[in-house]
Scaffold this motif. Structure first.
Motif, mmCIF file in Angstrom:
data_model
loop_
_atom_site.group_PDB
_atom_site.id
_atom_site.type_symbol
_atom_site.label_atom_id
_atom_site.label_comp_id
_atom_site.label_asym_id
_atom_site.label_seq_id
_atom_site.Cartn_x
_atom_site.Cartn_y
_atom_site.Cartn_z
ATOM 1 N N THR A 1 0.825 -1.207 0.000
ATOM 2 C CA THR A 1 0.000 0.000 0.000
ATOM 3 C C THR A 1 0.862 1.261 0.000
ATOM 4 O O THR A 1 0.588 2.212 -0.736
ATOM 5 N N LEU A 2 1.886 1.282 0.828
ATOM 6 C CA LEU A 2 2.764 2.444 0.882
ATOM 7 C C LEU A 2 3.499 2.647 -0.436
ATOM 8 O O LEU A 2 3.763 3.773 -0.853
ATOM 9 N N LYS A 3 3.809 1.552 -1.110
ATOM 10 C CA LYS A 3 4.559 1.650 -2.353
ATOM 11 C C LYS A 3 3.673 1.988 -3.543
ATOM 12 O O LYS A 3 4.046 2.791 -4.398
ATOM 13 N N GLY A 4 2.482 1.374 -3.612
ATOM 14 C CA GLY A 4 1.649 1.528 -4.806
ATOM 15 C C GLY A 4 0.266 2.089 -4.574
ATOM 16 O O GLY A 4 -0.513 2.189 -5.528
ATOM 17 N N VAL B 1 -3.881 7.408 4.958
ATOM 18 C CA VAL B 1 -2.861 8.239 5.612
ATOM 19 C C VAL B 1 -1.574 8.271 4.794
ATOM 20 O O VAL B 1 -0.580 8.849 5.227
ATOM 21 N N ARG B 2 -1.601 7.651 3.620
ATOM 22 C CA ARG B 2 -0.395 7.599 2.793
ATOM 23 C C ARG B 2 0.080 8.999 2.405
ATOM 24 O O ARG B 2 1.283 9.238 2.296
ATOM 25 N N HIS B 3 -0.870 9.921 2.211
ATOM 26 C CA HIS B 3 -0.480 11.273 1.808
ATOM 27 C C HIS B 3 0.311 11.986 2.905
ATOM 28 O O HIS B 3 1.067 12.917 2.632
ATOM 29 N N LEU B 4 0.113 11.552 4.164
ATOM 30 C CA LEU B 4 0.865 12.161 5.257
ATOM 31 C C LEU B 4 2.340 11.767 5.205
ATOM 32 O O LEU B 4 3.175 12.384 5.863
ATOM 33 N N LEU B 5 2.624 10.716 4.439
ATOM 34 C CA LEU B 5 3.994 10.234 4.328
ATOM 35 C C LEU B 5 4.650 10.689 3.033
ATOM 36 O O LEU B 5 5.623 10.109 2.572
ATOM 37 N N ALA B 6 4.079 11.742 2.429
ATOM 38 C CA ALA B 6 4.532 12.156 1.101
ATOM 39 C C ALA B 6 5.884 12.863 1.108
ATOM 40 O O ALA B 6 6.572 12.876 0.097
ATOM 41 N N SER B 7 6.267 13.470 2.229
ATOM 42 C CA SER B 7 7.537 14.200 2.234
ATOM 43 C C SER B 7 8.686 13.215 2.082
ATOM 44 O O SER B 7 8.643 12.106 2.622
#
Length: 210
Positions: A27-30, A179-185
């Motif tokens: 999920t985090l990757k794709g 919440v993936r967008h929170l890890l965008a940095s």
């Protein structure tokens, strides 16, 4: 009896395992769709184990220590492979916000293993503990007085367990996707990839050592 089995399936579902870590990675990757495909692969791998138990073939695996160890080590190696690839990606410069993610330069002969579905499938196919779980639980809920119905009932119970697993892993994929967008940095993404890669490698090494 059925309620007790449903409760057991729920307990197994909410207990994090190898498939949970792989779904989070996918999920985090794709994104959520990749996570859902990973969850589907995990569920299918689980159903294969359940089917083997239902038709009585799992005993062949459990009676052969060599086969059991080979399958276990293959699963451990696959987890270490996934974790190592994640850690390797951390070494590359992350894209700035708005830039496209770097293309995977994996050779084409290994491209099939990059499929989220295949990664989920292999994670559970190479986890002999899934066979042990079904071997320990299914006989407790299959009526011994109806041998002709034992296999259909066992398959039905196995399907229930697989649906529980698929539902739980799908919820994990959706939740992580939100919440993936929170890890965008770039910095946060590098940290989470490093932690997840280390976790996968650690899980693989633990499985191999057990």
């Amino acid at each position: 009896m059925l309620l007790a089995y449903l409760g057991l399936c729920l307990l197994i579902t909410v207990t994090p395992g190898l498939d949970t870590a792989v779904v989070i990675r996918g999920t985090l990757k794709g994104g959520p769709r990749a996570g859902l495909r990973t969850a589907l692969g995990c569920a299918l791998g689980l159903f294969v184990h359940a089917t083997l138990v239902a038709v009585g073939l799992a005993g062949l695996l459990l009676r052969s220590a060599i086969v059991f160890e080979a399958v276990k080590l293959a699963g451990a190696a696959f987890l270490v492979y996934l974790g190592a690839r994640t850690l390797w990606a951390v070494r590359h410069k992350p894209p700035l916000p708005g830039e496209a993610l770097p293309q995977d330069d994996t050779p084409s002969r290994f491209a099939r293993f990059q499929s989220p579905f295949v990664q989920g499938l292999l994670t559970n196919l190479t986890n002999p503990k899934a066979t042990l779980v079904f071997l320990a639980t299914l006989p407790q809920f299959v009526p011994s007085g109806r041998p002709a119905e034992a296999v259909p009932i066992a398959l039905g119970l196995a399907l229930i367990a697989v649906l529980f697993s698929l539902s739980g892993l799908s919820l994990v994929a959706v939740a992580v996707g939100r919440v993936r967008h929170l890890l965008a940095s770039p910095r946060v993404r590098r940290v989470q990839e490093a932690l997840l890669g280390a976790t996968l490698v650690g899980l693989g090494l633990r499985v191999a050592a057990e």
